[in-house]
Design a protein around this motif. Structure first.
Motif, PDB file in Angstrom:
ATOM      1  N   LEU A  34       0.151   2.949  10.659  1.00 38.94           N
ATOM      2  CA  LEU A  34       1.394   2.330  10.202  1.00 38.94           C
ATOM      3  C   LEU A  34       1.579   2.550   8.704  1.00 38.94           C
ATOM      4  O   LEU A  34       2.689   2.836   8.249  1.00 38.94           O
ATOM      5  CB  LEU A  34       1.418   0.836  10.542  1.00 38.94           C
ATOM      6  N   THR A  35       0.499   2.445   7.941  1.00 43.09           N
ATOM      7  CA  THR A  35       0.579   2.702   6.498  1.00 43.09           C
ATOM      8  C   THR A  35       1.075   4.115   6.240  1.00 43.09           C
ATOM      9  O   THR A  35       1.989   4.322   5.431  1.00 43.09           O
ATOM     10  CB  THR A  35      -0.798   2.498   5.834  1.00 43.09           C
ATOM     11  N   GLU A  36       0.510   5.088   6.926  1.00 44.08           N
ATOM     12  CA  GLU A  36       0.940   6.487   6.761  1.00 44.08           C
ATOM     13  C   GLU A  36       2.407   6.656   7.136  1.00 44.08           C
ATOM     14  O   GLU A  36       3.157   7.350   6.455  1.00 44.08           O
ATOM     15  CB  GLU A  36       0.054   7.403   7.606  1.00 44.08           C
ATOM     16  N   TYR A  37       2.826   5.999   8.216  1.00 47.69           N
ATOM     17  CA  TYR A  37       4.216   6.079   8.671  1.00 47.69           C
ATOM     18  C   TYR A  37       5.167   5.492   7.623  1.00 47.69           C
ATOM     19  O   TYR A  37       6.190   6.087   7.288  1.00 47.69           O
ATOM     20  CB  TYR A  37       4.358   5.338  10.003  1.00 47.69           C
ATOM     21  N   LEU A  38       4.820   4.321   7.113  1.00 51.82           N
ATOM     22  CA  LEU A  38       5.680   3.669   6.118  1.00 51.82           C
ATOM     23  C   LEU A  38       5.746   4.493   4.828  1.00 51.82           C
ATOM     24  O   LEU A  38       6.827   4.662   4.255  1.00 51.82           O
ATOM     25  CB  LEU A  38       5.193   2.246   5.838  1.00 51.82           C
ATOM     26  N   LEU A  39       4.609   5.000   4.374  1.00 50.69           N
ATOM     27  CA  LEU A  39       4.610   5.839   3.171  1.00 50.69           C
ATOM     28  C   LEU A  39       5.469   7.086   3.368  1.00 50.69           C
ATOM     29  O   LEU A  39       6.222   7.477   2.474  1.00 50.69           O
ATOM     30  CB  LEU A  39       3.180   6.228   2.792  1.00 50.69           C
ATOM     31  N   GLU A  44       6.585   1.846  -0.127  1.00 54.51           N
ATOM     32  CA  GLU A  44       5.304   1.742  -0.828  1.00 54.51           C
ATOM     33  C   GLU A  44       4.536   0.537  -0.298  1.00 54.51           C
ATOM     34  O   GLU A  44       4.991  -0.596  -0.393  1.00 54.51           O
ATOM     35  CB  GLU A  44       5.527   1.605  -2.325  1.00 54.51           C
ATOM     36  N   VAL A  45       3.388   0.809   0.292  1.00 53.54           N
ATOM     37  CA  VAL A  45       2.531  -0.249   0.822  1.00 53.54           C
ATOM     38  C   VAL A  45       1.133  -0.074   0.257  1.00 53.54           C
ATOM     39  O   VAL A  45       0.787   0.987  -0.256  1.00 53.54           O
ATOM     40  CB  VAL A  45       2.488  -0.239   2.366  1.00 53.54           C
ATOM     41  N   PHE A  46       0.334  -1.121   0.357  1.00 53.03           N
ATOM     42  CA  PHE A  46      -1.029  -1.093  -0.144  1.00 53.03           C
ATOM     43  C   PHE A  46      -1.964  -1.596   0.941  1.00 53.03           C
ATOM     44  O   PHE A  46      -1.559  -2.322   1.833  1.00 53.03           O
ATOM     45  CB  PHE A  46      -1.179  -1.964  -1.394  1.00 53.03           C
ATOM     46  N   ASN A  47      -3.214  -1.228   0.813  1.00 55.03           N
ATOM     47  CA  ASN A  47      -4.250  -1.697   1.730  1.00 55.03           C
ATOM     48  C   ASN A  47      -5.389  -2.291   0.931  1.00 55.03           C
ATOM     49  O   ASN A  47      -5.641  -1.898  -0.194  1.00 55.03           O
ATOM     50  CB  ASN A  47      -4.795  -0.545   2.587  1.00 55.03           C
ATOM     51  N   TYR A  48      -6.089  -3.218   1.546  1.00 53.90           N
ATOM     52  CA  TYR A  48      -7.248  -3.832   0.919  1.00 53.90           C
ATOM     53  C   TYR A  48      -8.501  -2.965   0.900  1.00 53.90           C
ATOM     54  O   TYR A  48      -9.342  -3.161   0.051  1.00 53.90           O
ATOM     55  CB  TYR A  48      -7.597  -5.150   1.607  1.00 53.90           C
ATOM     56  N   PRO A  49      -8.706  -2.026   1.853  1.00 54.66           N
ATOM     57  CA  PRO A  49      -9.998  -1.328   1.876  1.00 54.66           C
ATOM     58  C   PRO A  49     -10.419  -0.744   0.536  1.00 54.66           C
ATOM     59  O   PRO A  49     -11.598  -0.793   0.191  1.00 54.66           O
ATOM     60  CB  PRO A  49      -9.798  -0.232   2.921  1.00 54.66           C
ATOM     61  N   ASP A  50      -9.490  -0.205  -0.230  1.00 53.99           N
ATOM     62  CA  ASP A  50      -9.839   0.347  -1.534  1.00 53.99           C
ATOM     63  C   ASP A  50     -10.409  -0.730  -2.449  1.00 53.99           C
ATOM     64  O   ASP A  50     -11.379  -0.514  -3.152  1.00 53.99           O
ATOM     65  CB  ASP A  50      -8.624   0.995  -2.191  1.00 53.99           C
ATOM     66  N   MET A  51      -9.803  -1.905  -2.425  1.00 54.99           N
ATOM     67  CA  MET A  51     -10.262  -2.998  -3.279  1.00 54.99           C
ATOM     68  C   MET A  51     -11.635  -3.492  -2.836  1.00 54.99           C
ATOM     69  O   MET A  51     -12.510  -3.753  -3.654  1.00 54.99           O
ATOM     70  CB  MET A  51      -9.251  -4.136  -3.258  1.00 54.99           C
ATOM     71  N   ILE A  52     -11.830  -3.626  -1.537  1.00 49.85           N
ATOM     72  CA  ILE A  52     -13.105  -4.115  -1.017  1.00 49.85           C
ATOM     73  C   ILE A  52     -14.217  -3.104  -1.284  1.00 49.85           C
ATOM     74  O   ILE A  52     -15.326  -3.469  -1.650  1.00 49.85           O
ATOM     75  CB  ILE A  52     -12.995  -4.432   0.489  1.00 49.85           C
ATOM     76  N   SER A  53     -13.925  -1.814  -1.126  1.00 51.29           N
ATOM     77  CA  SER A  53     -14.967  -0.811  -1.374  1.00 51.29           C
ATOM     78  C   SER A  53     -15.375  -0.817  -2.843  1.00 51.29           C
ATOM     79  O   SER A  53     -16.547  -0.625  -3.162  1.00 51.29           O
ATOM     80  CB  SER A  53     -14.503   0.583  -0.941  1.00 51.29           C
ATOM     81  N   GLN A  54     -14.423  -1.065  -3.747  1.00 54.07           N
ATOM     82  CA  GLN A  54     -14.776  -1.173  -5.161  1.00 54.07           C
ATOM     83  C   GLN A  54     -15.664  -2.383  -5.405  1.00 54.07           C
ATOM     84  O   GLN A  54     -16.626  -2.317  -6.172  1.00 54.07           O
ATOM     85  CB  GLN A  54     -13.513  -1.254  -6.015  1.00 54.07           C
ATOM     86  N   LEU A  55     -15.372  -3.486  -4.744  1.00 59.98           N
ATOM     87  CA  LEU A  55     -16.197  -4.688  -4.876  1.00 59.98           C
ATOM     88  C   LEU A  55     -17.602  -4.425  -4.363  1.00 59.98           C
ATOM     89  O   LEU A  55     -18.587  -4.809  -4.986  1.00 59.98           O
ATOM     90  CB  LEU A  55     -15.568  -5.856  -4.121  1.00 59.98           C
ATOM     91  N   LYS A  56     -17.707  -3.745  -3.232  1.00 59.03           N
ATOM     92  CA  LYS A  56     -19.034  -3.449  -2.684  1.00 59.03           C
ATOM     93  C   LYS A  56     -19.833  -2.558  -3.625  1.00 59.03           C
ATOM     94  O   LYS A  56     -21.047  -2.686  -3.724  1.00 59.03           O
ATOM     95  CB  LYS A  56     -18.893  -2.808  -1.306  1.00 59.03           C
ATOM     96  N   LYS A  57     -19.154  -1.642  -4.324  1.00 58.89           N
ATOM     97  CA  LYS A  57     -19.855  -0.805  -5.300  1.00 58.89           C
ATOM     98  C   LYS A  57     -20.413  -1.653  -6.435  1.00 58.89           C
ATOM     99  O   LYS A  57     -21.524  -1.423  -6.910  1.00 58.89           O
ATOM    100  CB  LYS A  57     -18.916   0.274  -5.856  1.00 58.89           C
TER     101      LYS A  57
END
Length: 104
Positions: A34-39, A44-57
């Motif tokens: 759905l994110t790919e479709y909307l983009l 313009e949409v955002f996802n949390y995975p990028d933020m969470i992966s930075q936190l895990k780092k």
């Protein structure tokens, strides 16, 4: 009323509804697609995975296993929401989401 979407709960105070959001987050098992479709449709949409992966780092020295957090993060999409959005823009976002799920 779109099947496959989990909407945020609307906050209430003394039984009165208050829809005040700085983020409007929906959940779906199709979040990546759905994110790919909307983009691709100019939304313009955002996802949390990028933020969470930075936190895990940042916490790489600790052994963290957060399966429920990972599930919710991977199902979440932050939709555009701001005071200058026109009704036409809001309707375009909604209709684009409907079109995605109608085409499945």
């Amino acid at each position: 009323d779109i099947k496959g979407i989990i909407l945020p709960l609307s906050p209430t105070i003394n039984g009165k509804l208050y829809d005040v959001y700085n983020s409007y987050v929906i959940r779906t098992k199709d979040a990546k697609e759905l994110t790919e479709y909307l983009l691709a449709n100019g939304i313009e949409v955002f996802n949390y995975p990028d933020m969470i992966s930075q936190l895990k780092k940042l916490l790489s020295n600790s052994k963290i296993n957060l399966p429920m957090t990972d599930k919710i993060v991977n199902e979440s999409i932050l939709l555009p929401i701001y005071s200058e959005m026109t009704n036409d823009e809001i309707c375009y976002v909604i209709e684009s989401i409907r079109d995605y799920f109608d085409g499945k």
